[in-house]
Design a protein around this motif. Sequence first.
Motif, PDB file in Angstrom:
ATOM      1  N   MET A 130       1.778   9.269  -6.186  1.00 52.35           N
ATOM      2  CA  MET A 130       2.372  10.595  -6.052  1.00 52.35           C
ATOM      3  C   MET A 130       3.283  10.907  -7.238  1.00 52.35           C
ATOM      4  N   ALA A 131       4.104   9.942  -7.664  1.00 47.35           N
ATOM      5  CA  ALA A 131       4.990  10.156  -8.810  1.00 47.35           C
ATOM      6  C   ALA A 131       4.185  10.449 -10.071  1.00 47.35           C
ATOM      7  N   ARG A 132       3.080   9.738 -10.258  1.00 52.03           N
ATOM      8  CA  ARG A 132       2.233   9.987 -11.432  1.00 52.03           C
ATOM      9  C   ARG A 132       1.648  11.396 -11.380  1.00 52.03           C
ATOM     10  N   ASP A 133       1.200  11.823 -10.189  1.00 54.31           N
ATOM     11  CA  ASP A 133       0.621  13.160 -10.061  1.00 54.31           C
ATOM     12  C   ASP A 133       1.666  14.242 -10.324  1.00 54.31           C
ATOM     13  N   VAL A 134       2.879  14.039  -9.856  1.00 52.68           N
ATOM     14  CA  VAL A 134       3.932  15.026 -10.093  1.00 52.68           C
ATOM     15  C   VAL A 134       4.229  15.137 -11.588  1.00 52.68           C
ATOM     16  N   ILE A 135       4.278  14.014 -12.279  1.00 51.76           N
ATOM     17  CA  ILE A 135       4.532  14.038 -13.723  1.00 51.76           C
ATOM     18  C   ILE A 135       3.405  14.752 -14.455  1.00 51.76           C
ATOM     19  N   LEU A 136       2.161  14.507 -14.043  1.00 57.79           N
ATOM     20  CA  LEU A 136       1.033  15.182 -14.688  1.00 57.79           C
ATOM     21  C   LEU A 136       1.080  16.689 -14.432  1.00 57.79           C
ATOM     22  N   ARG A 137       1.418  17.093 -13.209  1.00 56.28           N
ATOM     23  CA  ARG A 137       1.472  18.522 -12.897  1.00 56.28           C
ATOM     24  C   ARG A 137       2.618  19.222 -13.632  1.00 56.28           C
ATOM     25  N   SER A 138       3.676  18.494 -13.912  1.00 56.50           N
ATOM     26  CA  SER A 138       4.814  19.107 -14.616  1.00 56.50           C
ATOM     27  C   SER A 138       4.479  19.426 -16.063  1.00 56.50           C
ATOM     28  N   GLU A 139       3.495  18.723 -16.640  1.00 55.59           N
ATOM     29  CA  GLU A 139       3.093  18.928 -18.038  1.00 55.59           C
ATOM     30  C   GLU A 139       4.266  18.733 -18.994  1.00 55.59           C
ATOM     31  N   GLN A 140       5.143  17.794 -18.654  1.00 54.14           N
ATOM     32  CA  GLN A 140       6.298  17.481 -19.493  1.00 54.14           C
ATOM     33  C   GLN A 140       6.235  16.019 -19.929  1.00 54.14           C
ATOM     34  N   PRO A 141       6.731  15.712 -21.133  1.00 53.48           N
ATOM     35  CA  PRO A 141       6.722  14.322 -21.620  1.00 53.48           C
ATOM     36  C   PRO A 141       7.855  13.509 -20.988  1.00 53.48           C
ATOM     37  N   ARG A 156       8.958  -2.461  -9.837  1.00 55.01           N
ATOM     38  CA  ARG A 156       7.845  -3.142 -10.521  1.00 55.01           C
ATOM     39  C   ARG A 156       6.563  -2.321 -10.452  1.00 55.01           C
ATOM     40  N   VAL A 157       6.274  -1.763  -9.293  1.00 52.90           N
ATOM     41  CA  VAL A 157       5.042  -0.977  -9.139  1.00 52.90           C
ATOM     42  C   VAL A 157       5.112   0.302  -9.981  1.00 52.90           C
ATOM     43  N   LEU A 158       6.257   0.947 -10.021  1.00 53.64           N
ATOM     44  CA  LEU A 158       6.378   2.167 -10.810  1.00 53.64           C
ATOM     45  C   LEU A 158       6.238   1.879 -12.301  1.00 53.64           C
ATOM     46  N   ARG A 159       6.788   0.791 -12.782  1.00 54.25           N
ATOM     47  CA  ARG A 159       6.608   0.443 -14.198  1.00 54.25           C
ATOM     48  C   ARG A 159       5.138   0.230 -14.518  1.00 54.25           C
ATOM     49  N   ARG A 160       4.421  -0.426 -13.610  1.00 54.45           N
ATOM     50  CA  ARG A 160       3.015  -0.694 -13.866  1.00 54.45           C
ATOM     51  C   ARG A 160       2.179   0.578 -13.819  1.00 54.45           C
ATOM     52  N   TRP A 161       2.486   1.483 -12.925  1.00 54.90           N
ATOM     53  CA  TRP A 161       1.699   2.695 -12.769  1.00 54.90           C
ATOM     54  C   TRP A 161       2.036   3.752 -13.810  1.00 54.90           C
ATOM     55  N   LEU A 162       3.296   3.859 -14.211  1.00 62.05           N
ATOM     56  CA  LEU A 162       3.730   4.966 -15.052  1.00 62.05           C
ATOM     57  C   LEU A 162       3.889   4.587 -16.511  1.00 62.05           C
ATOM     58  N   GLY A 163       4.158   3.339 -16.806  1.00 60.78           N
ATOM     59  CA  GLY A 163       4.272   2.902 -18.187  1.00 60.78           C
ATOM     60  C   GLY A 163       5.476   3.446 -18.927  1.00 60.78           C
ATOM     61  N   VAL A 164       6.551   3.788 -18.221  1.00 60.90           N
ATOM     62  CA  VAL A 164       7.792   4.263 -18.855  1.00 60.90           C
ATOM     63  C   VAL A 164       8.946   3.446 -18.286  1.00 60.90           C
ATOM     64  N   LEU A 223       0.823  -1.210   0.000  1.00 64.33           N
ATOM     65  CA  LEU A 223       0.000   0.000   0.000  1.00 64.33           C
ATOM     66  C   LEU A 223       0.859   1.262   0.000  1.00 64.33           C
ATOM     67  N   ALA A 224       1.948   1.255   0.765  1.00 61.16           N
ATOM     68  CA  ALA A 224       2.823   2.424   0.822  1.00 61.16           C
ATOM     69  C   ALA A 224       3.522   2.650  -0.513  1.00 61.16           C
ATOM     70  N   VAL A 225       3.965   1.587  -1.152  1.00 62.30           N
ATOM     71  CA  VAL A 225       4.655   1.729  -2.437  1.00 62.30           C
ATOM     72  C   VAL A 225       3.683   2.202  -3.514  1.00 62.30           C
ATOM     73  N   GLU A 226       2.463   1.677  -3.517  1.00 60.87           N
ATOM     74  CA  GLU A 226       1.478   2.140  -4.494  1.00 60.87           C
ATOM     75  C   GLU A 226       1.123   3.609  -4.256  1.00 60.87           C
ATOM     76  N   SER A 227       1.075   4.013  -3.000  1.00 63.31           N
ATOM     77  CA  SER A 227       0.831   5.416  -2.709  1.00 63.31           C
ATOM     78  C   SER A 227       1.950   6.290  -3.260  1.00 63.31           C
ATOM     79  N   SER A 228       3.187   5.839  -3.161  1.00 64.37           N
ATOM     80  CA  SER A 228       4.310   6.606  -3.717  1.00 64.37           C
ATOM     81  C   SER A 228       4.245   6.645  -5.240  1.00 64.37           C
ATOM     82  N   ALA A 229       3.803   5.572  -5.866  1.00 60.24           N
ATOM     83  CA  ALA A 229       3.660   5.571  -7.320  1.00 60.24           C
ATOM     84  C   ALA A 229       2.566   6.539  -7.759  1.00 60.24           C
TER      85      ALA A 229
END
Length: 458
Positions: free
Chosen positions: A242-253, A271-279, A234-240
């Motif tokens: 947050m990372a997704r939200d930061v990338i969206l707010r940055s408006e950068q590719p 593994r969780v970051l790859r699944r959540w962010l797709g990069v 749960l903690a790792v998914e919460s961090s992922a």
Amino acid sequence: MSVVSVATNGQRMSSVLGVSVGAGAVRVARPLAGNSARRGTVQPQAADAFDVQTVSVDDRRVEELAADAIGAILSADQRITATAIAFRDEQHARAIRAELARRQFTDYELVPDVAAALEFLEFSGELQGFSTVALYDLGASGLSVTVVDTGTRQVSYSERTSDISGDYLDSLIREQQIASGRIAHPPDAAGLAALDALCRTAKEQLSENSAVALPSTEGLVLLSQENFEALIMLAVESSARMARDVILRSEQPVQAVALIGGCAQIPLVARVLRRWLGVPVLVPANPETVATRGAAILARPVRQRPAPTPFTSAFENSLPPQHESVPPLLSSAGAEKFSRRREVSIAGVAVGALVVVAAIGVSLGWGPQVLEHDSQSSDAGTTSAVPTTTKPATETTTVVPTTTDATNESLAAPPPRRETTTTTEAPPPPGPNTITIIPGLPPVIVPTLPPLFPPPGG
């Protein structure tokens, strides 16, 4: 103070020193002999050619440990001519600077840890082909996610939280071990700190093993990879998230995410970051020392230091305050307030003068005329005729402006004088009841009061 050395290989060190000051450890790094510690001079396979020493934090302040480590290394090696220290934010930098000033250390420079990490990742070839990346830094005290352009060094967006950290993951392991019944709850704070350190060691060993068993005075710490991942999911998914939200707010590719910090070695995080962010998710070797080695690359003697890298978006507050050409009290906001106060003061003086004139007029018997004139001038009509005495056919017309305009004009400049031919009647001859109070002003006629008592015989 325990020190762990990495990649020494028995070789002589070079003359620059990189330092990172974390909540859980102080790390120092020096390139091995033969490496110039400049980007492009070391091949990716030789990127670990640094001597790295780790000083574990005990009950002392981490800034004191950093100053002790730097002082010991500089005393032992007189050839070191440049020292760079990576800092997290301005508060962190102030604490480091204050401790070094107390020790009278001056020949050093402070660099943002994001700049240091990016420098090493480019130095090692990890970021080749990526122009915009997100740095996911999960350390002992918290998580920082920063979106940065690798070419311009421009930070688009950065955010930090302490909701997830290495210390928090250690506490999850500790509580799970106590709840399982294998570990007795420590009786004091010292025992609790020792158990936390044991849980931290178990967490680090799980990055290379499927299960660990560590004995302690309170019992056996037994943890498998499967149980650990279920515990922190749960903690790792919460961090992922947050990372997704930061990338969206940055408006950068964002093209890739680089994992740094001690907890980047946990396989579940990547593994969780790859699944959540797709990069692509990049995990360099020894991610906990990336900022330390990057600081060693950025270290330059004072005479050779280039202009600071413009990390303006996230590190504006990290730079020392510059002297402004306008003093704070005369800044735009302050000048506006001062101007308003001055306008109010001038208006107050004008009103006070009118009150004094009105009081004198009342005392001289001009009250009805003054009040009558004021009431007429405050009407909606803006034209009043002022008749003359000698020429009733010709009238002088005076345009009376509105109240606001009249006030502003009276404060700005006196109205132009107009010559008007008027004839005043000669004052009546002074009588017995006429009294002159002020020379040059009309005399005041005192009315005759009837006697209080009638004359006798009337």
